[in-house]
Design a protein around this motif. Structure first.
Motif, PDB file in Angstrom:
ATOM      1  N   ALA A 197      40.623  34.404  20.481  1.00 26.65           N
ATOM      2  CA  ALA A 197      41.904  33.923  21.011  1.00 26.65           C
ATOM      3  C   ALA A 197      42.446  32.758  20.198  1.00 26.65           C
ATOM      4  CB  ALA A 197      41.744  33.515  22.472  1.00 26.65           C
ATOM      5  N   VAL A 198      41.562  31.854  19.768  1.00 30.46           N
ATOM      6  CA  VAL A 198      41.996  30.718  18.956  1.00 30.46           C
ATOM      7  C   VAL A 198      42.607  31.210  17.649  1.00 30.46           C
ATOM      8  CG1 VAL A 198      41.161  28.776  17.596  1.00 30.46           C
ATOM      9  CG2 VAL A 198      40.407  29.034  19.952  1.00 30.46           C
ATOM     10  N   VAL A 199      41.929  32.160  16.995  1.00 31.62           N
ATOM     11  CA  VAL A 199      42.444  32.680  15.731  1.00 31.62           C
ATOM     12  C   VAL A 199      43.753  33.445  15.959  1.00 31.62           C
ATOM     13  CG1 VAL A 199      42.001  34.227  13.797  1.00 31.62           C
ATOM     14  CG2 VAL A 199      40.161  32.802  14.685  1.00 31.62           C
ATOM     15  N   ALA A 200      43.776  34.314  16.953  1.00 34.38           N
ATOM     16  CA  ALA A 200      44.960  35.138  17.197  1.00 34.38           C
ATOM     17  C   ALA A 200      46.181  34.285  17.541  1.00 34.38           C
ATOM     18  CB  ALA A 200      44.677  36.136  18.318  1.00 34.38           C
ATOM     19  N   ARG A 201      45.980  33.265  18.380  1.00 33.37           N
ATOM     20  CA  ARG A 201      47.123  32.410  18.744  1.00 33.37           C
ATOM     21  C   ARG A 201      47.621  31.628  17.537  1.00 33.37           C
ATOM     22  NH1 ARG A 201      47.064  27.885  23.539  1.00 33.37           N
ATOM     23  NH2 ARG A 201      45.767  26.782  22.012  1.00 33.37           N
ATOM     24  N   SER A 202      46.693  31.170  16.688  1.00 39.07           N
ATOM     25  CA  SER A 202      47.108  30.423  15.499  1.00 39.07           C
ATOM     26  C   SER A 202      47.871  31.311  14.522  1.00 39.07           C
ATOM     27  CB  SER A 202      45.892  29.803  14.810  1.00 39.07           C
ATOM     28  OG  SER A 202      45.089  30.793  14.194  1.00 39.07           O
ATOM     29  N   LEU A 203      47.619  32.625  14.581  1.00 34.65           N
ATOM     30  CA  LEU A 203      48.336  33.577  13.730  1.00 34.65           C
ATOM     31  C   LEU A 203      49.686  33.985  14.320  1.00 34.65           C
ATOM     32  CD1 LEU A 203      45.366  35.925  12.732  1.00 34.65           C
ATOM     33  CD2 LEU A 203      46.600  34.371  11.207  1.00 34.65           C
ATOM     34  N   ALA A 235      47.307  40.460  21.702  1.00 29.93           N
ATOM     35  CA  ALA A 235      45.969  39.892  21.503  1.00 29.93           C
ATOM     36  C   ALA A 235      44.979  40.468  22.506  1.00 29.93           C
ATOM     37  CB  ALA A 235      46.020  38.374  21.623  1.00 29.93           C
ATOM     38  N   LEU A 236      45.397  40.573  23.766  1.00 21.62           N
ATOM     39  CA  LEU A 236      44.533  41.154  24.789  1.00 21.62           C
ATOM     40  C   LEU A 236      44.157  42.591  24.449  1.00 21.62           C
ATOM     41  CD1 LEU A 236      46.184  39.844  28.090  1.00 21.62           C
ATOM     42  CD2 LEU A 236      43.871  39.333  27.288  1.00 21.62           C
ATOM     43  N   ALA A 237      45.160  43.392  24.131  1.00 22.73           N
ATOM     44  CA  ALA A 237      44.902  44.794  23.810  1.00 22.73           C
ATOM     45  C   ALA A 237      43.986  44.917  22.602  1.00 22.73           C
ATOM     46  CB  ALA A 237      46.218  45.517  23.561  1.00 22.73           C
ATOM     47  N   ALA A 238      44.224  44.094  21.585  1.00 16.63           N
ATOM     48  CA  ALA A 238      43.430  44.169  20.360  1.00 16.63           C
ATOM     49  C   ALA A 238      41.981  43.791  20.618  1.00 16.63           C
ATOM     50  CB  ALA A 238      44.034  43.258  19.292  1.00 16.63           C
ATOM     51  N   HIS A 239      41.755  42.713  21.357  1.00 16.37           N
ATOM     52  CA  HIS A 239      40.385  42.275  21.609  1.00 16.37           C
ATOM     53  C   HIS A 239      39.630  43.288  22.465  1.00 16.37           C
ATOM     54  CE1 HIS A 239      36.898  39.877  22.430  1.00 16.37           C
ATOM     55  NE2 HIS A 239      37.151  39.902  23.726  1.00 16.37           N
ATOM     56  N   LEU A 240      40.260  43.746  23.525  1.00 18.62           N
ATOM     57  CA  LEU A 240      39.581  44.691  24.409  1.00 18.62           C
ATOM     58  C   LEU A 240      39.269  45.990  23.680  1.00 18.62           C
ATOM     59  CD1 LEU A 240      40.391  42.582  26.522  1.00 18.62           C
ATOM     60  CD2 LEU A 240      41.082  44.462  28.039  1.00 18.62           C
ATOM     61  N   ASP A 260      36.217  38.291  29.535  1.00 12.82           N
ATOM     62  CA  ASP A 260      36.863  38.193  28.217  1.00 12.82           C
ATOM     63  C   ASP A 260      38.382  38.082  28.317  1.00 12.82           C
ATOM     64  OD1 ASP A 260      34.211  38.888  27.524  1.00 12.82           O
ATOM     65  OD2 ASP A 260      34.918  39.790  25.657  1.00 12.82           O
ATOM     66  N   GLY A 261      38.982  39.023  29.028  1.00 15.32           N
ATOM     67  CA  GLY A 261      40.432  39.076  29.090  1.00 15.32           C
ATOM     68  C   GLY A 261      41.045  37.830  29.696  1.00 15.32           C
ATOM     69  N   LEU A 262      40.461  37.373  30.803  1.00 14.93           N
ATOM     70  CA  LEU A 262      40.987  36.159  31.437  1.00 14.93           C
ATOM     71  C   LEU A 262      40.778  34.927  30.555  1.00 14.93           C
ATOM     72  CD1 LEU A 262      40.291  36.228  35.285  1.00 14.93           C
ATOM     73  CD2 LEU A 262      42.466  35.996  34.100  1.00 14.93           C
ATOM     74  N   ALA A 263      39.666  34.884  29.834  1.00 18.95           N
ATOM     75  CA  ALA A 263      39.429  33.754  28.926  1.00 18.95           C
ATOM     76  C   ALA A 263      40.497  33.698  27.843  1.00 18.95           C
ATOM     77  CB  ALA A 263      38.044  33.858  28.309  1.00 18.95           C
ATOM     78  N   VAL A 264      40.825  34.858  27.280  1.00 15.70           N
ATOM     79  CA  VAL A 264      41.878  34.915  26.257  1.00 15.70           C
ATOM     80  C   VAL A 264      43.205  34.456  26.841  1.00 15.70           C
ATOM     81  CG1 VAL A 264      43.227  36.454  24.776  1.00 15.70           C
ATOM     82  CG2 VAL A 264      40.737  36.724  24.918  1.00 15.70           C
ATOM     83  N   ARG A 265      43.547  34.971  28.016  1.00 13.42           N
ATOM     84  CA  ARG A 265      44.829  34.601  28.639  1.00 13.42           C
ATOM     85  C   ARG A 265      44.910  33.110  28.940  1.00 13.42           C
ATOM     86  NH1 ARG A 265      46.091  35.604  34.883  1.00 13.42           N
ATOM     87  NH2 ARG A 265      47.193  33.627  35.053  1.00 13.42           N
TER      88      ARG A 265
END
Length: 217
Positions: free
Chosen positions: A127-133, A140-145, A53-58
């Protein structure tokens, strides 16, 4: 405020229906109380949440093509139920995002999913939503995890079962593990993607043949 909504445990993505493998440990009596679940949760954060998950977001934040990352996640999530859980929650998140957090980037990924070219994994949808925001990568990493950890802990409170105060103690301890994972993820390489403990994956694979279960994964 948008990030708080996106990571709220009440967001209807279906996370309440998934244990992501810990129910198999309950069945084998390896997870049976607060302490043993804390051990499992720490390992899950340090393994699957970090290296998948984390690496995918990054990587998405760094500009790696979402279609490529989607295919990599489908390949790396070996246990069928966990792979399906990621897709079910991701597809739901894409639907919610299209209504309340619309963006061209989100619409592109959603189109890839609806036309069958991508699966629609949860960490990528997030990640798509968070980056667009405009959410910074570290946040974003901390929030998702931590959102994932919160859902798992709430499910463990019901399944083991644990008391509500025990759940809060677990979350406080897990916050340190999440912070450590957020510090580690930027230093990993593409070769690290999907490097998850085989023991965890085997337990997740056994879950679908378990005699009785509460969760879908």
């Amino acid at each position: 405020m948008a990030l708080a909504q996106l990571t709220d445990s009440a967001l209807p993505t279906g996370a309440f229906a998934h244990s992501l493998g810990f129910e198999g440990y309950i069945e084998r009596e390896l997870v049976l109380d607060e302490g043993s679940f804390a051990v499992w949760l720490g390992a899950f954060i340090g393994q699957q949440l970090t290296y998948s998950d984390g690496l995918a977001v990054r990587f998405l934040y760094e500009g790696v093509d979402v279609l490529e990352l989607d295919a990599l996640l489908s390949a790396c999530l070996l246990p069928r139920q966990v792979r399906e859980a990621s897709v079910k929650m991701g597809t739901r998140l894409l639907e919610i995002g299209a209504e309340v957090f619309p963006s061209a980037e989100l619409e592109l990924y959603r189109d890839l999913v609806t036309t069958g070219r991508a699966a629609g994994h949860q960490p990528l949808a997030f990640a798509v939503v968070a980056r667009s925001l405009g959410v910074p990568l570290q946040e974003a990493l901390a929030a998702h995890l931590f959102a994932t950890v919160t859902s798992l802990t709430q499910n463990a409170v019901r399944a083991i079962p644990l008391g509500q105060n025990a759940g809060q103690r677990l979350l406080r301890k897990a916050a340190d593990d999440v912070a450590a994972a957020v510090e580690r993820i930027p230093h990993l390489t593409p070769d690290d993607f999907g490097a998850v403990s085989p023991g965890l994956e085997i337990s997740q694979m056994r879950h679908e043949r378990q005699r009785a279960r509460m969760f879908m994964s």
